[in-house]
Motif scaffolding. Structure first.
Motif, PDB file in Angstrom:
ATOM      1  N   HIS A 242       0.526  -1.273   0.320  1.00  0.00           N
ATOM      2  CA  HIS A 242      -0.166   0.014  -0.178  1.00  0.00           C
ATOM      3  C   HIS A 242       1.403   1.347  -0.028  1.00  0.00           C
ATOM      4  N   HIS A 243       1.915   1.333   0.748  1.00  0.00           N
ATOM      5  CA  HIS A 243       2.938   2.684   0.686  1.00  0.00           C
ATOM      6  C   HIS A 243       4.662   2.458   0.826  1.00  0.00           C
ATOM      7  N   THR A 244       4.499   1.364  -0.059  1.00  0.00           N
ATOM      8  CA  THR A 244       5.726   1.426  -0.629  1.00  0.00           C
ATOM      9  C   THR A 244       6.190   1.404  -1.822  1.00  0.00           C
ATOM     10  N   ASP A 245       6.759   2.221  -2.731  1.00  0.00           N
ATOM     11  CA  ASP A 245       6.670   2.371  -4.217  1.00  0.00           C
ATOM     12  C   ASP A 245       7.570   3.484  -4.234  1.00  0.00           C
ATOM     13  N   VAL A 246       8.501   3.284  -5.669  1.00  0.00           N
ATOM     14  CA  VAL A 246       9.147   4.184  -5.792  1.00  0.00           C
ATOM     15  C   VAL A 246       8.618   5.613  -5.799  1.00  0.00           C
ATOM     16  N   GLU A 247       7.416   5.492  -6.917  1.00  0.00           N
ATOM     17  CA  GLU A 247       6.115   6.350  -7.082  1.00  0.00           C
ATOM     18  C   GLU A 247       5.521   7.415  -6.139  1.00  0.00           C
ATOM     19  N   VAL A 248       5.178   6.612  -4.633  1.00  0.00           N
ATOM     20  CA  VAL A 248       4.885   7.694  -4.231  1.00  0.00           C
ATOM     21  C   VAL A 248       5.607   8.199  -3.369  1.00  0.00           C
ATOM     22  N   PRO A 249       5.159   9.820  -3.375  1.00  0.00           N
ATOM     23  CA  PRO A 249       6.110  10.755  -2.569  1.00  0.00           C
ATOM     24  C   PRO A 249       5.302  11.020  -0.910  1.00  0.00           C
ATOM     25  N   TRP A 250       6.068  11.472  -0.229  1.00  0.00           N
ATOM     26  CA  TRP A 250       6.459  12.133   0.898  1.00  0.00           C
ATOM     27  C   TRP A 250       7.318  13.235   1.318  1.00  0.00           C
ATOM     28  N   TYR A 251       6.469  13.976   2.019  1.00  0.00           N
ATOM     29  CA  TYR A 251       6.018  15.510   2.537  1.00  0.00           C
ATOM     30  C   TYR A 251       6.695  16.320   3.710  1.00  0.00           C
ATOM     31  N   ARG A 252       7.398  17.066   3.580  1.00  0.00           N
ATOM     32  CA  ARG A 252       7.700  17.704   5.025  1.00  0.00           C
ATOM     33  C   ARG A 252       6.568  19.079   5.369  1.00  0.00           C
ATOM     34  N   GLY A 253       6.640  19.152   6.256  1.00  0.00           N
ATOM     35  CA  GLY A 253       5.998  20.768   6.619  1.00  0.00           C
ATOM     36  C   GLY A 253       5.358  20.996   6.324  1.00  0.00           C
ATOM     37  N   LEU A 323       7.002  -6.803  -5.148  1.00  0.00           N
ATOM     38  CA  LEU A 323       7.736  -6.504  -4.070  1.00  0.00           C
ATOM     39  C   LEU A 323       8.720  -7.053  -4.162  1.00  0.00           C
ATOM     40  N   TRP A 324       9.412  -7.465  -4.779  1.00  0.00           N
ATOM     41  CA  TRP A 324      10.709  -7.203  -5.276  1.00  0.00           C
ATOM     42  C   TRP A 324      11.129  -6.489  -5.550  1.00  0.00           C
ATOM     43  N   GLN A 325      10.526  -5.680  -6.396  1.00  0.00           N
ATOM     44  CA  GLN A 325      10.633  -4.524  -6.298  1.00  0.00           C
ATOM     45  C   GLN A 325      11.115  -3.469  -5.333  1.00  0.00           C
ATOM     46  N   GLY A 326      10.396  -3.149  -4.607  1.00  0.00           N
ATOM     47  CA  GLY A 326      10.074  -2.519  -3.426  1.00  0.00           C
ATOM     48  C   GLY A 326      11.032  -2.749  -2.266  1.00  0.00           C
ATOM     49  N   TYR A 327      11.194  -4.539  -1.836  1.00  0.00           N
ATOM     50  CA  TYR A 327      12.059  -4.914  -1.377  1.00  0.00           C
ATOM     51  C   TYR A 327      13.688  -4.603  -2.183  1.00  0.00           C
ATOM     52  N   ARG A 328      13.945  -4.222  -2.769  1.00  0.00           N
ATOM     53  CA  ARG A 328      15.530  -3.737  -3.404  1.00  0.00           C
ATOM     54  C   ARG A 328      15.093  -2.622  -3.073  1.00  0.00           C
ATOM     55  N   ASN A 329      14.568  -1.596  -3.594  1.00  0.00           N
ATOM     56  CA  ASN A 329      14.897  -0.179  -4.466  1.00  0.00           C
ATOM     57  C   ASN A 329      14.143   0.613  -2.933  1.00  0.00           C
ATOM     58  N   CYS A 330      13.604   0.276  -1.918  1.00  0.00           N
ATOM     59  CA  CYS A 330      12.094   0.883  -1.467  1.00  0.00           C
ATOM     60  C   CYS A 330      13.149   0.601  -0.013  1.00  0.00           C
ATOM     61  N   HIS A 331      14.447   1.931   0.362  1.00  0.00           N
ATOM     62  CA  HIS A 331      14.761   2.095   1.804  1.00  0.00           C
ATOM     63  C   HIS A 331      14.929   2.547   2.139  1.00  0.00           C
ATOM     64  N   PHE A 332      15.068   4.345   1.900  1.00  0.00           N
ATOM     65  CA  PHE A 332      15.187   5.153   2.809  1.00  0.00           C
ATOM     66  C   PHE A 332      14.584   6.648   1.697  1.00  0.00           C
ATOM     67  N   GLY A 337      14.379  18.173   2.082  1.00  0.00           N
ATOM     68  CA  GLY A 337      13.865  18.487   0.453  1.00  0.00           C
ATOM     69  C   GLY A 337      12.019  18.079   0.730  1.00  0.00           C
ATOM     70  N   SER A 338      11.532  18.244   0.513  1.00  0.00           N
ATOM     71  CA  SER A 338       9.651  17.501   0.443  1.00  0.00           C
ATOM     72  C   SER A 338       9.537  17.146  -1.150  1.00  0.00           C
ATOM     73  N   LYS A 339       8.600  16.305  -0.573  1.00  0.00           N
ATOM     74  CA  LYS A 339       8.081  15.683  -2.296  1.00  0.00           C
ATOM     75  C   LYS A 339       9.381  14.996  -3.114  1.00  0.00           C
ATOM     76  N   ILE A 340       9.230  13.697  -1.683  1.00  0.00           N
ATOM     77  CA  ILE A 340      10.804  12.877  -1.610  1.00  0.00           C
ATOM     78  C   ILE A 340      10.770  11.309  -2.004  1.00  0.00           C
ATOM     79  N   HIS A 341      10.871  11.079  -2.748  1.00  0.00           N
ATOM     80  CA  HIS A 341      10.877   9.451  -3.055  1.00  0.00           C
ATOM     81  C   HIS A 341      11.863   8.605  -2.164  1.00  0.00           C
ATOM     82  N   TYR A 342      11.050   7.537  -2.675  1.00  0.00           N
ATOM     83  CA  TYR A 342      12.175   6.322  -1.998  1.00  0.00           C
ATOM     84  C   TYR A 342      13.496   5.854  -2.937  1.00  0.00           C
ATOM     85  N   GLN A 343      14.360   5.829  -2.312  1.00  0.00           N
ATOM     86  CA  GLN A 343      15.605   5.415  -2.977  1.00  0.00           C
ATOM     87  C   GLN A 343      15.932   3.982  -2.098  1.00  0.00           C
TER      88      GLN A 343
END
Length: 352
Positions: A242-253, A323-332, A337-343
């Protein structure tokens, strides 16, 4: 980039539609729960669980148990989803009934209903906010680099069995337990709710201990522990995706606000499992309006797609591949910045 993810990057500025615009697109009846329909789903799940126990005891063959574990664990997960509706108040208009069915759904699978309900409320109020989200939020790159090996193991390599640990310890960087009323998760007036749910789970553990003592450890493993493990895998798998994909943005402040954050989730399909686990993969509409019962989510999703347009995130990837893509590519995510994506360890920064 996931090859079949239907999306474009969210803009940094405000969205071109409001929460009111999205609500108007959804038929009014989608916000109404049906007491009898909700109860029918609960009793259906309970009935199938009872039938599977009866059938397995009747067959009583070693070759059948792995199939039983998969089926029963999936039904445990479906039962959790019914309790999930109770926690959001979308099961019925009656709080006492929501709490009763919530406990009857969650205590048998060792989930503290009120403790989970309250922390899940925090998650929905802060979805997509890197600073205040409650569950399945990313760590920053500096936090990742400072993590001891055992924390990285639990967070990034044991993702499909992490839920019990989350109940006891929450997520990295947060304190408290879902079982203890003094946890920072809870307000003082919620003390007895938390205690009630903890007692229910303790009673369930006592029942399981009695079963194990009377029938033996092998019986307990086959008839409860292994289905429970399958349930935990389902819960972690679906919540992770639901929440883990390199295209899902995260925001700050100040760049975050509720609707913007609520769109930071992905709708996915699980094939023939979708009706069994009550279409929980339709998560975008659920994030925006938590009071929509699960049996109206498909209709609500179809209604909001034209309004959301390119801001609606939907994945057509096979679940195993996602699942495999999230496991490999979504660590931090980036520290700045804001509107940041998993790396991931092999991904370059995508912060903006």
């Amino acid at each position: 980039m996931t090859s079949n993810l239907i999306t474009r990057p969210l803009a940094r500025e405000s969205l071109p539609f409001t929460l009111h615009d999205v609500r108007l697109a959804i038929p009014a009846h989608c916000f109404q729960s049906s007491l009898w329909r909700s109860l029918a789903y609960f009793f259906l799940d309970i009935g199938v669980i009872a039938f599977l126990y009866w059938l397995t005891a009747l067959i009583d063959q070693a070759w059948f148990f792995p199939l039983f574990w998969l089926m029963q664990g999936t039904l445990f997960w479906a039962l959790f989803v019914v309790g999930h509706d109770c926690g959001h108040g979308s099961f019925s208009r009656y709080r006492w009934l929501n709490n009763l069915i919530g406990h009857l759904s969650h205590a048998p699978i060792l989930v503290p209903y009120h403790g989970w309900r309250i922390s899940h409320r925090t998650h929905h109020a802060n979805t997509g906010n890197i600073d205040t989200d409650e569950s399945w939020y990313p760590v920053t790159e500096s936090q990742y680099n400072q993590m001891p090996w055992y924390e990285k193991l639990a967070r990034f390599h044991l993702i499909l069995v992490a839920y019990p640990l989350y109940l006891f310890r929450r997520s990295p960087g947060k304190q408290g337990s879902h079982f203890m009323p003094e946890s920072p998760l809870f307000r003082p007036h919620e003390k007895w709710d938390v205690i009630t749910s903890t007692i229910c789970c303790a009673l369930m553990l006592a029942v399981l201990a009695g079963v194990g003592l009377h029938y033996g450890l092998g019986f307990l493993l086959n008839y409860y522990v292994m289905p429970y493990v399958v349930f935990v895998v389902w819960l972690d798998l679906v919540t992770f995706l639901h929440h883990t994909d390199v295209e899902v943005p995260w925001y700050r402040g100040e760049d975050w606000y509720f609707l913007k954050g609520a769109l930071s989730t992905v709708d996915r399909t699980y094939g023939f499992i979708d009706p069994i686990h009550h279409n929980i993969g339709t998560h975008v509409a659920h994030h925006i309006f938590i009071t929509i019962p699960h049996y109206h989510l498909l209709e609500a999703t179809a209604a909001i797609k034209p309004v959301l347009g390119e801001y609606y995130l939907e994945s057509k990837e096979p679940i195993w591949k996602a699942l495999w893509q999230g496991y490999r590519n979504c660590h931090f995510v980036s520290d700045r910045g804001s509107k940041i994506h998993y790396q991931g360890p092999q991904r370059s920064s995508r912060s903006s």
